[in-house]
Design a protein around this motif. Structure first.
Motif, PDB file in Angstrom:
ATOM      1  N   ASP A 175       0.852  -1.194   0.000  1.00 53.17           N
ATOM      2  CA  ASP A 175       0.000   0.000   0.000  1.00 53.17           C
ATOM      3  C   ASP A 175       0.886   1.242   0.000  1.00 53.17           C
ATOM      4  O   ASP A 175       1.574   1.523   0.986  1.00 53.17           O
ATOM      5  CB  ASP A 175      -0.897  -0.027   1.246  1.00 53.17           C
ATOM      6  N   GLY A 178      -2.921   3.484  -1.296  1.00 47.49           N
ATOM      7  CA  GLY A 178      -4.223   2.860  -1.108  1.00 47.49           C
ATOM      8  C   GLY A 178      -4.316   1.428  -1.572  1.00 47.49           C
ATOM      9  O   GLY A 178      -5.404   0.845  -1.595  1.00 47.49           O
ATOM     10  N   ARG A 181      -6.044  -1.062   0.875  1.00 52.58           N
ATOM     11  CA  ARG A 181      -7.382  -0.656   1.324  1.00 52.58           C
ATOM     12  C   ARG A 181      -8.389  -0.531   0.186  1.00 52.58           C
ATOM     13  O   ARG A 181      -9.566  -0.852   0.357  1.00 52.58           O
ATOM     14  CB  ARG A 181      -7.271   0.661   2.092  1.00 52.58           C
ATOM     15  N   VAL A 182      -7.951  -0.083  -0.987  1.00 53.25           N
ATOM     16  CA  VAL A 182      -8.879   0.062  -2.115  1.00 53.25           C
ATOM     17  C   VAL A 182      -9.448  -1.296  -2.541  1.00 53.25           C
ATOM     18  O   VAL A 182     -10.670  -1.458  -2.625  1.00 53.25           O
ATOM     19  CB  VAL A 182      -8.224   0.806  -3.296  1.00 53.25           C
ATOM     20  N   THR A 379     -13.653   4.108   3.175  1.00 55.04           N
ATOM     21  CA  THR A 379     -12.324   3.781   2.655  1.00 55.04           C
ATOM     22  C   THR A 379     -12.079   4.563   1.375  1.00 55.04           C
ATOM     23  O   THR A 379     -11.017   5.170   1.188  1.00 55.04           O
ATOM     24  CB  THR A 379     -12.203   2.275   2.375  1.00 55.04           C
ATOM     25  N   CYS A 402     -10.212   8.583  -5.308  1.00 55.86           N
ATOM     26  CA  CYS A 402      -9.870   7.784  -4.135  1.00 55.86           C
ATOM     27  C   CYS A 402      -8.709   8.327  -3.302  1.00 55.86           C
ATOM     28  O   CYS A 402      -8.688   8.156  -2.074  1.00 55.86           O
ATOM     29  CB  CYS A 402      -9.557   6.355  -4.559  1.00 55.86           C
ATOM     30  N   THR A 406      -7.355   7.869   0.858  1.00 57.64           N
ATOM     31  CA  THR A 406      -6.321   6.909   1.226  1.00 57.64           C
ATOM     32  C   THR A 406      -4.964   7.552   1.497  1.00 57.64           C
ATOM     33  O   THR A 406      -4.177   7.041   2.306  1.00 57.64           O
ATOM     34  CB  THR A 406      -6.149   5.855   0.123  1.00 57.64           C
ATOM     35  N   SER A 418      -9.247  -1.249   6.449  1.00 60.61           N
ATOM     36  CA  SER A 418     -10.502  -1.182   5.706  1.00 60.61           C
ATOM     37  C   SER A 418     -11.390  -2.332   6.147  1.00 60.61           C
ATOM     38  O   SER A 418     -10.967  -3.490   6.176  1.00 60.61           O
ATOM     39  CB  SER A 418     -10.265  -1.258   4.199  1.00 60.61           C
ATOM     40  N   GLN A 433     -12.962   2.948   6.444  1.00 56.86           N
ATOM     41  CA  GLN A 433     -11.571   3.004   6.856  1.00 56.86           C
ATOM     42  C   GLN A 433     -11.456   3.592   8.259  1.00 56.86           C
ATOM     43  O   GLN A 433     -12.084   4.604   8.561  1.00 56.86           O
ATOM     44  CB  GLN A 433     -10.769   3.872   5.878  1.00 56.86           C
TER      45      GLN A 433
END
Length: 453
Positions: A175, A178, A181-182, A379, A402, A406, A418, A433
């Protein structure tokens, strides 16, 4: 009994330890499912049935002889393809590395395998980690199992897709802006970006050295905790590695949340799709019902995070790939080539300003944690988007949407988790998130465990 591929590591571990199920049975179930379904999902770049089967047989023999190593022993684990694996193709999701076979394992891979993990294969990803949609002209797009026409997120898209489709039990991700988490949000699974330097990045092909985080992805919070227990630790081979206390992340995941203070930055409430806004509000309402104090905060410094994250990432990525960009820039996917070339034209003053902005963001986040215990927001502001034919504008559009959500945790180095909090009206996952203080992964996991059922 629930089909083996649906079981989490937390559920499988006691069955393996007590010999009610064998690592060979578990691995066979996963590998057969990969063979049936991955031609559609495309979560893997390289599958390793022979290696996985041998590792499973070895694990079974060890357990039968009373040498049970712990809750990862005999558990199938997929490795994102930017982590070096000795003797195994490691492409970084790029055609430029289609024949690259490392002669050593990344530290995190070595740790997971030493704990008894079974490596099922190398997972699809956005080329060199340079995007968050997992469009990949070289190896094909990883597909979102909830709707194959939609993105699974990226760059760890294969990791998220494999978990959501039951093609593996646990996965690793990285990461930088992101990329854990994405895909966690888009695929409806859990993904943890730990504190910067808590997990070694040695042997992981970098995107941006000073922003890269390595972390676990799973279908349960308890599984994240099991993985993190093995992944963390100081590594002298990694200049960014930190020496930190090592708690048992699996212990006491159930915690009374009464009195906990969660701050919601106003930036994280802007530009949300209606379904995302609704599910986030429902999640906050649930927390409030448990006695959690929800406090809306204005942290204007967070708006600098996207600038800092973008400039630092492109600058450092173009430095790492400089020779490739000069000698064979057509070898990159169009969107990644443009992204990295942006870094070449970044001048030193701009890079320094980005690092200064990074410090402003980090200080603001640190000061905010004097008022609250955790920060929370969606998130990302969208559910998984449908793939578009022209990948350059598609990736630019999704990244712009996004990154404001993030980037703050990347530039500040704070841990972020997330959590899947429901589905959109179109049946696509939505994530929330939560961001914690440095080295406060345990609290994030305890909050995340409220959804882990």
């Amino acid at each position: 009994m629930t089909e083996i591929y649906k079981l989490t590591a937390t559920e499988l571990a006691p069955l393996i330890e007590t010999r009610k199920i064998s690592p060979v049975e578990v691995t066979t179930s996963i590998m057969e499912r990969i063979e049936r379904l991955d031609s559609t999902v495309n979560a893997y770049i390289t599958t390793l049935p022979e290696l996985a089967n041998q590792q499973a047989k070895n694990a079974e023999a060890e357990i039968m002889n009373g040498r049970y190593k712990g809750p990862l022993h005999g558990i199938p684990i997929g490795i994102k393809d930017n982590k070096y694996t000795k003797g195994t193709l490691t492409t970084g999701g790029s055609a430029l590395l289609k024949q690259f076979v490392p002669d050593y394992d990344a530290t995190v891979v070595k740790k997971l395998l030493c704990a008894g993990g079974i490596m099922t294969g190398k997972l699809n990803m956005h080329e060199f980690g340079g995007g968050i949609t997992n469009t990949n002209p070289a190896y094909g797009n990883a597909r979102n199992p909830w709707n194959l026409e939609h993105s699974p997120g990226g760059s760890s898209g294969g990791s998220g897709a494999a978990l959501a489709a039951g093609l593996v039990t646990l996965t690793t991700g990285t990461d930088t802006f992101g990329s854990i988490r994405v895909p966690a949000a888009m695929c409806g699974i859990y993904g943890l970006k730990p504190t910067y330097g808590l997990v070694s990045s040695y042997g992981v092909a970098p995107l941006a050295w000073s922003l890269d985080h390595i972390g676990p992805m799973a279908r349960s919070v308890s599984d994240l905790a099991i993985m993190l227990n093995e992944m963390v630790g100081y590594d002298p081979n990694d200049p960014g590695s930190i020496k930190a206390p090592k708690p048992d992340y699996k212990e006491k995941l159930v915690k009374d949340m009464k009195g906990l203070k969660i701050g919601v930055p106003t930036l994280f409430l802007q530009g949300l799709e209606p379904d995302v806004e609704m599910k986030f509000k429902e999640a906050l309402s649930y927390l409030n019902s448990l006695g959690v104090h929800i406090i809306q905060l204005d942290i204007p410094e967070l708006e600098l995070a996207t600038f800092a994250n973008y400039v630092i990432t492109t600058g450092e990525a173009s430095s790492y790939h400089y020779e490739r960009l000069q000698q064979n820039n057509e070898g990159f996917a169009d969107d990644v080539r443009i992204f990295f070339q942006t870094g070449i034209v970044t001048d030193t003053p701009q890079y320094v300003r980005a690092q200064q902005a990074r410090r402003v963001v980090a200080n603001a986040v640190k000061q905010t944690f004097e008022q609250v215990d955790i920060l929370a927001g969606p998130t990302i502001p969208i559910a998984a988007p449908k793939f578009q034919e022209d990948i350059v504008p598609f990736n630019i559009e999704i990244t712009k949407k996004c990154m404001p959500f993030t980037a703050p945790a990347n530039v500040s180095g704070n841990p972020a988790l997330s959590i899947p909090v429901g589905l959109s009206s179109k049946g696509l996952p939505i994530g929330m998130q939560i961001i914690g203080k440095h080295l406060d992964e345990k609290l994030l996991l305890q909050v995340g465990a409220l959804w882990d059922n």
